[in-house]
Scaffold this motif. Sequence first.
Motif, PDB file in Angstrom:
ATOM      1  N   PRO A 124       0.825  -1.205   0.000  1.00 49.48           N
ATOM      2  CA  PRO A 124       0.000   0.000   0.000  1.00 49.48           C
ATOM      3  C   PRO A 124       0.863   1.260   0.000  1.00 49.48           C
ATOM      4  CG  PRO A 124      -0.068  -1.090   2.140  1.00 49.48           C
ATOM      5  CD  PRO A 124       0.716  -1.967   1.235  1.00 49.48           C
ATOM      6  N   ARG A 125       0.267   2.353  -0.458  1.00 48.60           N
ATOM      7  CA  ARG A 125       0.955   3.648  -0.405  1.00 48.60           C
ATOM      8  C   ARG A 125       1.260   3.981   1.048  1.00 48.60           C
ATOM      9  NH1 ARG A 125       0.094   7.408  -4.644  1.00 48.60           N
ATOM     10  NH2 ARG A 125      -0.218   8.991  -3.047  1.00 48.60           N
ATOM     11  N   TYR A 134       1.076   4.741   7.442  1.00 48.45           N
ATOM     12  CA  TYR A 134       0.063   4.357   6.461  1.00 48.45           C
ATOM     13  C   TYR A 134      -1.249   5.027   6.824  1.00 48.45           C
ATOM     14  CZ  TYR A 134       3.215   0.488   5.298  1.00 48.45           C
ATOM     15  OH  TYR A 134       4.290  -0.260   4.918  1.00 48.45           O
ATOM     16  N   ASP A 144      -5.502   4.383   2.319  1.00 45.89           N
ATOM     17  CA  ASP A 144      -4.559   3.721   1.411  1.00 45.89           C
ATOM     18  C   ASP A 144      -4.508   2.221   1.661  1.00 45.89           C
ATOM     19  OD1 ASP A 144      -3.790   6.048   0.025  1.00 45.89           O
ATOM     20  OD2 ASP A 144      -2.371   6.559   1.618  1.00 45.89           O
ATOM     21  N   LEU A 145      -4.610   1.809   2.912  1.00 44.47           N
ATOM     22  CA  LEU A 145      -4.666   0.376   3.217  1.00 44.47           C
ATOM     23  C   LEU A 145      -5.933  -0.240   2.628  1.00 44.47           C
ATOM     24  CD1 LEU A 145      -3.504   0.549   6.935  1.00 44.47           C
ATOM     25  CD2 LEU A 145      -2.164  -0.316   4.996  1.00 44.47           C
ATOM     26  N   TRP A 188      -5.607  -0.489  -1.154  1.00 48.46           N
ATOM     27  CA  TRP A 188      -4.684  -1.558  -1.536  1.00 48.46           C
ATOM     28  C   TRP A 188      -5.377  -2.921  -1.443  1.00 48.46           C
ATOM     29  CZ3 TRP A 188      -2.106  -5.407   1.489  1.00 48.46           C
ATOM     30  CH2 TRP A 188      -1.104  -6.093   0.800  1.00 48.46           C
ATOM     31  N   ALA A 222       0.079  -2.930  -6.607  1.00 45.47           N
ATOM     32  CA  ALA A 222      -0.365  -1.642  -6.029  1.00 45.47           C
ATOM     33  C   ALA A 222       0.593  -0.543  -6.386  1.00 45.47           C
ATOM     34  CB  ALA A 222      -0.489  -1.763  -4.519  1.00 45.47           C
TER      35      ALA A 222
END
Length: 68
Positions: free
Chosen positions: A33-34, A44, A48-49, A52, A68
């Motif tokens: 994830p980002r 995080y 974003d989680l 993803w 991702a």
Amino acid sequence: MPNSEIFNTDEAAAYVRLSKPTLERYRVQGDGPRFAKFLGAVRYRRCDLDAWVESRVVGSTSEVPHAA
């Protein structure tokens, strides 16, 4: 788990039900994830989680999730 929208690596791994080393490996490989870095600290965002995880949803075992 804190009621925050920002997670450290331990919290993020628990949130997505992965081990910390697996999440770290995905991050190094660019398949995770980002994330953001603040003076070397990796963080995080919940959104974003979630994004993803959503990007890895497939309809059958023959489908390969997108990187991702």
